[in-house]
Design an enzyme around this catalytic site. Sequence first.
Site, PDB file in Angstrom:
ATOM      1  CD  GLU A   1     -91.337 -48.823 -61.496  1.00 31.18           C
ATOM      2  OE1 GLU A   1     -91.524 -50.016 -61.288  1.00 31.18           O
ATOM      3  OE2 GLU A   1     -92.087 -47.942 -61.037  1.00 31.18           O
TER       4      GLU A   1
HETATM    5  C1  TNX Z   1     -92.099 -50.179 -57.803  1.00 30.33           C
HETATM    6  S1  TNX Z   1     -89.741 -49.375 -56.432  1.00 30.33           S
HETATM    7  C2  TNX Z   1     -92.104 -48.804 -57.760  1.00 30.33           C
HETATM    8  C3  TNX Z   1     -93.297 -48.112 -57.244  1.00 30.33           C
HETATM    9  C4  TNX Z   1     -94.397 -49.074 -56.878  1.00 30.33           C
HETATM   10  C5  TNX Z   1     -93.810 -50.259 -56.177  1.00 30.33           C
HETATM   11  C6  TNX Z   1     -94.841 -51.226 -55.685  1.00 30.33           C
HETATM   12  C7  TNX Z   1     -89.893 -48.146 -57.295  1.00 30.33           C
HETATM   13  C8  TNX Z   1     -88.761 -47.256 -57.274  1.00 30.33           C
HETATM   14  N1  TNX Z   1     -91.024 -48.004 -57.999  1.00 30.33           N
HETATM   15  O1  TNX Z   1     -93.740 -47.176 -58.182  1.00 30.33           O
HETATM   16  O2  TNX Z   1     -95.289 -48.423 -56.055  1.00 30.33           O
HETATM   17  O3  TNX Z   1     -92.958 -50.920 -57.069  1.00 30.33           O
HETATM   18  O4  TNX Z   1     -94.258 -52.212 -54.900  1.00 30.33           O
END
Ligand code: TNX
Length: 535
Positions: free
Chosen positions: A344
């Site tokens: 992300e």
């Molecule tokens: C996505 S999955 C994220 C996390 C959040 C999560 C909550 C991922 C690699 N990153 O930063 O905590 O969703 O479900």
Amino acid sequence: MKIGGRRYARVALVLALATSAIWTAGGGNAAQAAVTPVPFSSVVPAVAGSAPAAGVTYGISATTTIYTESTSTEATAIGGYLAAILRGSTGYPLPVTAATGSTPAAGISLLLSGAPSSVGDQGYQLDVTATSIVVRANQPAGLFAGVQTLRQLLPPAAESTTVQPGPWPVAGGRIVDSPRFGYRGAMLDVARHFFPVATVKRYIDEIALYKVNYLHLHLSDDQGWRIAVNSWPNLAVYGGSTAVGGGPGGYYTQDDYRQIVAYAASRYITIVPEIDMPGHTNAALASYAELNCDGVAPPLYTGTDVGFSSLCTSKELTYTFIDQVFGELAALTPGPYLHIGGDEAQSTQPADYAAFINRVQQIVAAHGKTVVGWHDVVNATPLPSTVAQFWGTTTRNSAVSAAAQRGTKVLMSPANRAYLDMKYNSRTTLGQNWAGVIDVKTAYGWDPGAYLSGVGESSVLGVEAPLWTETITSLADIEYMAFPRLPAIAELGWSPYSTHDLTAFKTRLGAQGPRWHVMGLNYYHSTQVTWPAGS
Ligand code: TNX
């Protein structure tokens, strides 16, 4: 898979006819209720192969001795671990002593000889007769796995920390067992909310029962930095001083972290520390103004948005910082992996992201470690050894499958199957639902070796069940979200796919309920599971 073929089955049948299937201690002592031994089919993860000997049981008694491989301090420690669990509930002395000779004595033996080579480094063979229980393995990790099976073959009361009446029968026969995948993981996000060492240790004990052998700790995120770094002290002291919702946060000292690593190692679990970057870095950016491109530190963050922060990929200091942080972490971490996050990174330009990840891979390699990253890292140029952790919700991902074709190994954590922070259903008060709701059928109902198109069994390193903690604040919350789904993911990682059977799994999983009840574990009573009385 059956072991031993026809002849074994016939012997078992004769024994079954000759002996009552119900085992009663001391010839029917009225104070001790008859206890039906736990069948091999109740073990989670399902064992790879077994041949029950119907009617045969071994009974642990006041005179039982635990013999361990004489030249192995690890086998001795595993014997001590088993004894400690069983002394509490049985009240028996259960001395641990060196095995002599190659023929196991009456009692319990934990031996590093005589196991089939096919069980590898993590598997074991377990033989239970009327006079002995013998676990054989090629390596201590296999002995430890065999001991977890033995725990589950004992009545649930064996997990009690106070003395129980017994009896303590174990069903007779042979189990030959080894894992499908070498990596079976759990992840705990200690950044969104911080959890003390004692909570992490308890979770380690709980996941060990299901043969999980890696614990990934998500040690940093926008809301908190949770590991002391001597060369950058503000990270923990300031960056660790809050959490989602504005609580006081916290961090592990390096001694705390060493303690966690050592405790995990005693349960044959390897710690995988994650420092998430270049995004998910607000806590670091708030701690040191000079890490920001504009030289201005943002305030600490206690919300739950993602994708807004980025390390300054164009600053040389950023790479000095990463080198020093990973240098200290590598020195504290005996396991092979350092997790660099990489998910992300919506505030980092794609070209900058790729160059950044490539450079960070070199830094990690220079510290002698192997990179794990969320699957977004395939958008850079993964080193041959880099592991991509898949967290998507689809069964197609062209970038991941292309990387797999080029040799990248994939760790499977599909968010709509393996994320322990997803709600069970719309009425679950904890958790999130962006990847859907996940009850037992969904958590169990997929095949890690054939889930992602173009990513076949040989490209899969294993499975991991992540628990993000935006809404999770206590051990009770952790347990509620992890149980019963974590054992489902653990079974997908351990058991051959030929054992996959939802109906059998519901019963097998249900058999864990009375055990969790005795352990005081706060699990979710899913209506999709067949829970027996006492759970
Ligand atoms: C996505 S999955 C994220 C996390 C959040 C999560 C909550 C991922 C690699 N990153 O930063 O905590 O969703 O479900």
